[in-house]
Scaffold this active site. Structure first.
Site, PDB file in Angstrom:
ATOM      1  N   SER A  32       0.852  -1.191   0.000  1.00  0.00           N
ATOM      2  CA  SER A  32       0.000   0.000   0.000  1.00  0.00           C
ATOM      3  C   SER A  32       0.883   1.234   0.000  1.00  0.00           C
ATOM      4  O   SER A  32       2.020   1.196   0.497  1.00  0.00           O
ATOM      5  CB  SER A  32      -0.893   0.012   1.255  1.00  0.00           C
ATOM      6  OG  SER A  32      -1.558   1.251   1.400  1.00  0.00           O
ATOM      7  N   TYR A  54      -2.765  -1.670  10.375  1.00  0.00           N
ATOM      8  CA  TYR A  54      -2.776  -1.941   8.939  1.00  0.00           C
ATOM      9  C   TYR A  54      -1.528  -1.374   8.281  1.00  0.00           C
ATOM     10  O   TYR A  54      -0.837  -2.068   7.522  1.00  0.00           O
ATOM     11  CB  TYR A  54      -4.024  -1.337   8.293  1.00  0.00           C
ATOM     12  CG  TYR A  54      -4.033  -1.436   6.778  1.00  0.00           C
ATOM     13  CD1 TYR A  54      -4.492  -2.584   6.151  1.00  0.00           C
ATOM     14  CD2 TYR A  54      -3.570  -0.382   5.990  1.00  0.00           C
ATOM     15  CE1 TYR A  54      -4.495  -2.684   4.770  1.00  0.00           C
ATOM     16  CE2 TYR A  54      -3.565  -0.470   4.604  1.00  0.00           C
ATOM     17  CZ  TYR A  54      -4.027  -1.633   3.995  1.00  0.00           C
ATOM     18  OH  TYR A  54      -4.007  -1.722   2.614  1.00  0.00           O
TER      19      TYR A  54
END
Length: 261
Positions: free
Chosen positions: A136, A149
């Site tokens: 990400s 996360y």
């Protein structure tokens, strides 16, 4: 990476980025196997013609079972795309985030590491193989609302770098896809229809274009993720400004959601 005639296992491939990649690779003549936990999503994947396998990415036993079953049923398997992941808000001051943190670390970070470990002996026997992680832009510039996360994605980026170096004298390619904020259901309906997020089909098209035009690339970074990916290269002041502005933007955009926690 050869984009055709591969046998590809995609975790979390029943929806979102995983399904988008599955459909794109299948169109190029690859055999794609989708692995996941949600039986409803696996049923929909089978309806689209995909082979499916069940896995719980929080369980070492289940992950090992997936690897064995995939190799047994698909002996030509030579590519895995580690896409399964969860992303949840955590208000750390509340002190009740243990379950979220544990599930996130197991699914997003330990799961891909274990699956890679179980698949490596088989991949090393292939003429060529590919291990692809999906990280990400938040691995490079974290979002404070989802700290675990972001930490797991940073961890998988680091793991991918080390894995690539260790595999440099083998026939295994190691690649990393770096998504920006994409219109998927990762964080629910809001994200799927958020105009600030990159449309899923545009993201998939750009990823496949990068792979086609630059098959030797290690990190697949679409333009919308470039600022995050390169943030640290501009020096500390530039990085801090990007971090501050992006976090303030999302805190303001999701104020009601955040305040209700």
């Amino acid at each position: 990476m050869n984009l055709t005639d591969q046998t590809i296992l995609i975790t979390g491939g029943g929806s979102g980025i995983g399904l988008g990649l599955a459909e794109a690779f299948e169109k190029l003549g690859n055999q794609v196997i989708i692995a996941g936990r949600s039986q409803s999503k696996l049923e929909m994947a089978r309806a689209k013609g995909f082979a499916t396998l069940t896995v719980d990415m929080t369980s070492q036993e289940s992950i090992e079972g997936l690897a064995k079953e995939a190799i047994q049923k698909f002996p030509a398997l030579n590519c895995v795309i580690h896409n399964a992941g969860i992303m949840k808000n955590e208000k750390l001051s509340k002190g009740d985030n243990a379950e979220i943190a544990t599930d996130t670390v197991l699914t997003n970070m330990l799961g891909p590491i274990l699956l890679t470990s179980f698949l490596l002996p088989h991949f090393l026997k292939q003429k060529s193989a590919t291990i692809m992680t999906v990280t990400s832009g938040l691995a490079y510039v974290p979002l404070s609302m989802t700290p675990t996360y972001c930490a797991t994605k940073a961890g998988i980026h680091s793991y991918t770098e080390s894995l690539r170096f260790q595999m440099k004298d083998t026939a295994i390619e190691v690649k990393e896809i770096v998504p920006p904020y994409v219109q998927t259901h990762l964080m629910g309906e809001r994200q799927a229809y958020d105009p600030n997020a990159m449309p899923l089909h545009e993201f998939i098209d750009e990823v496949m274009s990068i792979l086609k035009n630059n098959p030797e690339v290690d990190e697949i970074v679409v333009q919308r993720a470039a600022a995050f990916h390169q943030a640290s290269f501009g020096g500390e002041a530039s990085y801090r400004e990007i971090f501050k502005s992006r976090n303030e933007f999302f805190l303001n955009a999701r104020k009601a959601e955040w305040d209700s926690m």
